[in-house]
Design an enzyme around this catalytic site. Structure first.
Site, mmCIF file in Angstrom:
data_model
loop_
_atom_site.group_PDB
_atom_site.id
_atom_site.type_symbol
_atom_site.label_atom_id
_atom_site.label_comp_id
_atom_site.label_asym_id
_atom_site.label_seq_id
_atom_site.Cartn_x
_atom_site.Cartn_y
_atom_site.Cartn_z
ATOM 1 N N LYS A 52 -33.956 19.586 24.228
ATOM 2 C CA LYS A 52 -35.353 19.303 23.872
ATOM 3 C C LYS A 52 -35.728 17.881 24.290
ATOM 4 O O LYS A 52 -36.789 17.650 24.877
ATOM 5 C CB LYS A 52 -35.556 19.512 22.360
ATOM 6 N N GLN A 96 -33.847 20.342 13.275
ATOM 7 C CA GLN A 96 -33.017 21.408 13.851
ATOM 8 C C GLN A 96 -32.306 22.189 12.746
ATOM 9 O O GLN A 96 -31.704 21.595 11.848
ATOM 10 C CB GLN A 96 -32.001 20.809 14.840
ATOM 11 N N ASP A 119 -42.633 23.578 15.266
ATOM 12 C CA ASP A 119 -41.754 24.754 15.216
ATOM 13 C C ASP A 119 -42.503 25.957 14.640
ATOM 14 O O ASP A 119 -42.009 27.088 14.734
ATOM 15 C CB ASP A 119 -40.541 24.471 14.319
#
Ligand code: GUN
Length: 294
Positions: A52, A96, A119
């Site tokens: 990312k 994450q 997200d």
């Protein structure tokens, strides 16, 4: 049969994003900025977060990687998120997953401000998706939609079967495919661990999305000839003959399934790369919303 190459499709999305960021720069604006929080050092999470950060740089985005020890307490993590919520130079925040067991993932998800939740895991964004309102779509299902668009896959009126009902992939994927949007308008069946007659249901799929996290679960006898197969699985399977000691396996037994399909995503090199394309697209959107709100 065509291979739905995630590298090619993701590159196309990234080129578009990069051009948009260059335009912003030329106008004297700062670039979009993504903050990523990585707790502990789970090998797969390390790889994803590194990907990312690398892709942010390639696309002209700024990124901030915050690493916290696996023993960090929940309150400290929530405080870190709050600080990023308040920071006007940060457009998107991601933590994450998975997190160590002593931390509530739900609390973490709900602490990220919905306007920075790139997200798309916050219940506000999940609710907006269900109601067809603008919000952030979870990166993997979003990336799959971008892939369907890139390869002009016709979906209208087709029967899509989604294997898996997670909040990260299966559930939002089923909503997107059933929505009245481009590359949606499918009739959707969600199948899961309690589903009966799974093989019969899979055999009815014009589009089969495998997102259950079981290596090579989908075999050739479960796939209708000419189906489109989207493999979301990325499981590390131990293999002493591999350089790193493991191989990445998808949820689909690619070798035997691919010849039966009209199109299929490979693993690696398929959906995984599209997830980052979805994340970056969300981050640019968060940035644009943020600028507009000023
Ligand atoms: N873990 C597995 N997939 C994802 C994802 O899309 N986002 C985050 N934050 N964690 C994940």
């Amino acid at each position: 049969m065509i291979i739905l190459n995630g590298k090619v499709a993701a590159q196309a999305v990234k080129e578009t994003l990069k051009a948009q960021v260059e335009k912003l720069n030329a106008l004297g604006h700062r670039p979009p900025k993504l903050a990523a929080i990585l707790v502990g050092n789970n090998g797969a999470s390390e790889t994803y977060v590194a990907g990312k950060v690398k892709n942010c740089a390639e696309t002209g985005f700024e990124s901030l990687l915050i690493r916290l020890d696996a023993t960090v307490n929940e309150a400290t993590l929530l405080q870190t998120i709050e600080q990023l919520n308040q920071d006007n130079t940060v457009d998107g925040i991601l933590v994450q997953l998975p997190l160590p067991k002593h931390i509530s993932e739900q609390k973490v998800i709900e602490t990220i401000h919905p306007a920075k939740d790139v997200d798309g895991f916050h219940p506000v964004n999940a609710g907006k998706l269900v109601q067809g309102l603008p919000g952030f779509i979870p990166a993997t299902p979003y990336g799959i939609m971008l892939m369907l668009k890139h390869f002009h896959i016709q979906t209208k009126g087709k029967h899509a079967v989604v294997l898996g009902r997670s909040n990260i992939v299966g559930r939002p994927m089923s909503i997107l495919l059933s929505s009245n949007i481009p590359y949606g308008n499918c009739t959707v069946t969600i199948a899961h661990s309690q589903t009966q007659h799974l093989k019969d249901i899979c055999l009815q799929a014009d589009i089969l999305v495998a997102a259950l996290g079981k290596p090579e679960f989908v075999t050739a006898d479960m796939v209708k000839p000419g189906a489109i197969v989207i493999d979301v699985g990325i499981t590390r399977v131990e293999d002493a003959t591999a350089k790193k000691g493991f191989r990445i396996k998808g949820d689909v037994a690619f070798q035997e399934v691919a010849p039966k399909t009209a199109a299929i995503t490979p693993v690696p090199g398929g959906v995984g790369l599209m997830t980052i394309a979805g994340l970056l697209t969300n981050t640019l959107q968060a940035y644009l919303n943020n600028q507009k709100a000023k």
